[in-house]
Design a protein around this motif. Structure first.
Motif, PDB file in Angstrom:
ATOM      1  N   UNK A  84       5.053  92.890  46.844  1.00 26.71           N
ATOM      2  CA  UNK A  84       4.968  94.322  46.539  1.00 26.71           C
ATOM      3  C   UNK A  84       5.118  95.147  47.819  1.00 26.71           C
ATOM      4  N   UNK A  85       5.833  94.623  48.802  1.00 30.19           N
ATOM      5  CA  UNK A  85       6.026  95.325  50.071  1.00 30.19           C
ATOM      6  C   UNK A  85       6.895  96.555  49.835  1.00 30.19           C
ATOM      7  N   UNK A  86       6.396  97.716  50.324  1.00 29.79           N
ATOM      8  CA  UNK A  86       7.112  98.994  50.217  1.00 29.79           C
ATOM      9  C   UNK A  86       7.424  99.361  48.775  1.00 29.79           C
ATOM     10  N   UNK A  87       6.548  98.988  47.877  1.00 23.00           N
ATOM     11  CA  UNK A  87       6.760  99.316  46.468  1.00 23.00           C
ATOM     12  C   UNK A  87       5.409  99.482  45.784  1.00 23.00           C
ATOM     13  N   UNK A  88       5.397 100.272  44.731  1.00 27.16           N
ATOM     14  CA  UNK A  88       4.155 100.502  43.994  1.00 27.16           C
ATOM     15  C   UNK A  88       3.855  99.391  43.002  1.00 27.16           C
ATOM     16  N   UNK A  89       4.867  98.633  42.611  1.00 25.92           N
ATOM     17  CA  UNK A  89       4.678  97.539  41.658  1.00 25.92           C
ATOM     18  C   UNK A  89       5.307  96.277  42.231  1.00 25.92           C
ATOM     19  N   UNK A  90       4.832  95.100  41.854  1.00 30.13           N
ATOM     20  CA  UNK A  90       5.386  93.853  42.399  1.00 30.13           C
ATOM     21  C   UNK A  90       6.808  93.599  41.919  1.00 30.13           C
ATOM     22  N   UNK A  91       7.555  92.868  42.704  1.00 26.51           N
ATOM     23  CA  UNK A  91       8.931  92.506  42.367  1.00 26.51           C
ATOM     24  C   UNK A  91       9.231  91.143  42.983  1.00 26.51           C
ATOM     25  N   UNK A  92      10.381  90.572  42.615  1.00 26.44           N
ATOM     26  CA  UNK A  92      10.786  89.242  43.059  1.00 26.44           C
ATOM     27  C   UNK A  92      11.828  89.385  44.171  1.00 26.44           C
ATOM     28  N   UNK A  93      11.599  88.689  45.276  1.00 27.93           N
ATOM     29  CA  UNK A  93      12.600  88.620  46.349  1.00 27.93           C
ATOM     30  C   UNK A  93      13.119  87.192  46.423  1.00 27.93           C
ATOM     31  N   UNK A  94      14.406  87.084  46.719  1.00 29.47           N
ATOM     32  CA  UNK A  94      15.063  85.783  46.808  1.00 29.47           C
ATOM     33  C   UNK A  94      15.302  85.456  48.278  1.00 29.47           C
ATOM     34  N   UNK A  95      14.878  84.277  48.682  1.00 29.93           N
ATOM     35  CA  UNK A  95      14.961  83.849  50.077  1.00 29.93           C
ATOM     36  C   UNK A  95      16.320  83.171  50.279  1.00 29.93           C
ATOM     37  N   UNK A  96      17.148  83.761  51.151  1.00 28.80           N
ATOM     38  CA  UNK A  96      18.504  83.272  51.430  1.00 28.80           C
ATOM     39  C   UNK A  96      18.492  82.573  52.787  1.00 28.80           C
ATOM     40  N   UNK A  97      18.988  81.347  52.815  1.00 30.34           N
ATOM     41  CA  UNK A  97      19.012  80.598  54.066  1.00 30.34           C
ATOM     42  C   UNK A  97      20.462  80.199  54.368  1.00 30.34           C
ATOM     43  N   UNK A  98      20.903  80.609  55.560  1.00 33.99           N
ATOM     44  CA  UNK A  98      22.229  80.240  56.066  1.00 33.99           C
ATOM     45  C   UNK A  98      22.045  79.522  57.393  1.00 33.99           C
ATOM     46  N   UNK A  99      22.099  78.189  57.350  1.00 30.49           N
ATOM     47  CA  UNK A  99      21.846  77.362  58.532  1.00 30.49           C
ATOM     48  C   UNK A  99      20.462  77.697  59.082  1.00 30.49           C
ATOM     49  N   UNK A 100      20.374  78.548  60.103  1.00 33.49           N
ATOM     50  CA  UNK A 100      19.070  78.851  60.691  1.00 33.49           C
ATOM     51  C   UNK A 100      18.603  80.273  60.387  1.00 33.49           C
ATOM     52  N   UNK A 101      19.460  81.094  59.831  1.00 32.01           N
ATOM     53  CA  UNK A 101      19.087  82.476  59.508  1.00 32.01           C
ATOM     54  C   UNK A 101      18.473  82.535  58.120  1.00 32.01           C
ATOM     55  N   UNK A 102      17.565  83.496  57.942  1.00 30.90           N
ATOM     56  CA  UNK A 102      16.883  83.653  56.658  1.00 30.90           C
ATOM     57  C   UNK A 102      16.780  85.140  56.338  1.00 30.90           C
ATOM     58  N   UNK A 103      17.140  85.499  55.119  1.00 26.72           N
ATOM     59  CA  UNK A 103      17.073  86.884  54.654  1.00 26.72           C
ATOM     60  C   UNK A 103      16.391  86.913  53.295  1.00 26.72           C
TER      61      UNK A 103
END
Length: 592
Positions: A84-103
């Motif tokens: 629920x970061x920067x939001x009033x209600x919870x939501x789902x974030x998807x963790x993207x991994x490219x070799x060593x980077x993560x978004x």
């Protein structure tokens, strides 16, 4: 079907765009893509497009260097987390991994990213993302629709496919917006509010096809029309008519019978698995009521039913991932290709409408120039017929021609409307044009300011010198023609670039589709083979356990079991009163 497929790469017998052959290529360093040959790869990696060629030397960032390193780089979505970061209600974030980077990105950011790519590259097929939740999902699951485990797992797989398709695209993989999307150190809001996305025009039809964000584009783009996708064409390109027909047929077949049959098959396999789960539980419970080898055989049969349930569940998962989801993705691809062909259609309509507007403007200019020429001839003729007069006589004629009374004003108005044209034509000499009529003073009535201003404006419009108005119109028409000529040149270049680029990407998509469908069919066959293999092993083991059960004393004699019923057998009695043979149930029990 291949021979009727307009997406085939062999275009040697295809006609060229008829109206644009005489113009040069668009002023862009970006040439139409020449997609590399597609290699078949497993669906699990979702890398059915070939990886970008390792011929790039100028890299914009480390992610760009990694994607074009020549290695098989797999972009993975490793997790889906609730926050629920920067939001009033919870939501789902998807963790993207490219070799060593993560978004980390939420679904709405994937959606805005894809929309931005579609505007930046209006002539390319942008891969789809999973569909949004339907109203039915929210009605059934209400607040838990966004947290449904199956939905999240499906989105993880399809979003991963989306990212890998872009990473293997020969043009989209070079886009720095994509690299920044994979970079976890960059805020996506910042990317949306910075170039090139912030430079996108409101209407991409009035921007260059090869670079919609070009700030140095010609102002002549503003003169282009904004046609509808349903506007007919005078001279359509047969290649794209065939492509539209083929795409429509493909969309109807995939989203119609194939998806419906797939849903029905999955539902029946689900019921089949549930039936075996119930059967296994029943047999395992029944084995507790027996003893010895019979109990073990019943238990083993129940375990075989459980194994069938497990293998069928795995089969369902593989069918969902490797058949149903790619099939739905291709139904989305069909919609995307329809929009792409509609964009090219609008560019073609834009070209024809600009042609028509230019022809109309040139006809108008010819008519105005003829009128101007006739007016000058008339003026010269009238000038040659005027006698020479002294300046004092000209002043007297001008004073006489100036109206000073209502009667004279009435005569002048009558002359203006042509009532006394015959009398005027008989005059030996005409005075010079007096110019616009002087404005007449009128008494101002309180509260009539707007009406007075409107009346003044109308009188000003009516009192304009026709010769001056005609010359101004000629000047404006020439300016419009010059702008339309520039717009026609730009429209022709856009049409030629759009046609060649879209056709090239359709060819690339066709090769990708063939490879994908092949892998889908192989995956389905492999899944069924594994299902049959596991079931065969489980039921053969149950059969071996059943064979250990001793022969039942009431079993048929070998001769009767082989079909020899002519001889009388031990344990059988003569026919009863009804004339039918009946078995003595006490014979084997008493040993008789």
């Amino acid at each position: 079907m291949d021979s009727l497929n307009p997406f085939d790469n062999d275009t040697s017998d295809q006609p060229e765009t008829s109206n644009v052959d005489d113009l040069s290529e668009p002023p862009s360093d970006q040439s139409p893509p020449s997609p590399p040959q597609v290699q078949a790869r497993p669906l699990s990696s979702q890398g059915l497009d070939s990886a970008p060629q390792n011929n790039k030397t100028d890299f914009c960032c480390s992610t760009d260097r990694l994607l074009h390193s020549g290695e098989e780089i797999e972009i993975l979505i490793t997790d889906a987390q609730k926050t629920s970061v920067n939001a009033s209600s919870p939501y789902i974030v998807y963790v993207i991994r490219t070799r060593y980077a993560e978004a980390r990105h939420r679904y709405s950011e994937f959606e805005s990213f894809r929309q931005s790519l579609a505007k930046l590259y209006p002539t390319l097929i942008i891969p789809p993302i999973p569909s949004k939740n339907t109203i039915g999902d929210y009605a059934v699951k209400q607040s838990k629709a966004k947290e449904d485990a199956n939905l999240i797992s499906r989105r993880k797989r399809m979003l991963q496919t989306f990212l890998n398709r872009i990473a293997r695209h020969p043009i989209l993989s070079n886009e720095h917006v994509f690299h920044r999307f994979l970079d976890g150190e960059v805020s996506w809001t910042e990317v949306l509010n910075s170039p090139p996305i912030s430079l996108l025009p409101k209407n991409i039809l009035k921007a260059p096809s090869h670079n919609p964000t070009d700030q140095n584009a010609s102002p002549a783009y503003n003169a282009l029309s904004n046609p509808s996708a349903a506007h007919p064409l005078r001279n359509p390109d047969q290649r794209f008519l065939d492509s539209e027909a083929f795409t429509h047929k493909f969309a109807n077949h995939v989203s119609g019978p194939m998806e419906k049959v797939t849903r029905r098959v999955i539902k029946r396999w689900t019921d089949y698995a549930q039936d075996h789960a119930d059967l296994g539980a029943t047999l395992n419970g029944f084995s507790l009521n027996e003893t010895g080898t019979l109990s073990a055989a019943i238990e083993k049969t129940g375990q075989a039913a459980d194994a069938t349930y497990m293998s069928t569940t795995k089969l369902l998962q593989e069918l969902e991932q490797n058949w149903a989801e790619p099939l739905h993705e291709y139904s989305q691809f069909a919609v995307i290709i329809k929009k792409l062909l509609a964009y090219r259609h609008q560019k073609h309509v834009q070209y024809e409408m600009t042609q028509d507007a230019l022809i109309n403007k040139r006809e108008s200019l010819d008519e105005l120039e003829r009128s101007e020429h006739e007016a000058r001839r008339l003026e010269e003729a009238l000038g040659r017929g005027r006698p020479s007069a002294s300046p004092s006589q000209l002043d007297q004629q001008q004073a006489a021609s100036t109206p000073s009374s209502p009667e004279i004003i009435g005569e002048e108005e009558a002359n203006e409307h042509g009532v006394e044209r015959e009398q005027a034509s008989s005059w030996p000499a005409l005075p010079p044009h007096p110019g616009p009529n002087p404005t007449r003073r009128r008494s101002r009535t309180p509260g009539m300011g707007i009406l007075n201003a409107l009346s003044y404006t109308l009188h000003g419009m009516m009192d304009v010198d026709p010769e001056t108005a005609r010359r101004n119109t000629i000047t404006k028409t020439r300016e419009s023609i010059s702008q339309l000529e520039d717009a026609l040149h730009l429209s022709t270049q856009d049409l030629k670039y759009s046609s060649s680029t879209i056709q090239a990407d359709l060819d690339r998509f066709q090769r990708q589709k063939v490879a994908d469908l092949r892998e889908m069919a192989i995956s389905m066959a492999r899944s069924h083979r594994e299902w049959c293999k596991k079931n065969l092993e489980a039921w053969e083991e149950a059969k071996r356990e059943i064979d250990t059960i001793p022969q039942h004393p009431n079993r048929l004699p070998p001769a009767l079991a082989s079909g020899d019923a002519a001889r009388p057998h031990e344990g059988m009695q003569a026919a009863g009163p009804s004339g039918t043979d009946r078995r003595d149930s006490l014979a084997t029990i008493n040993g008789r």
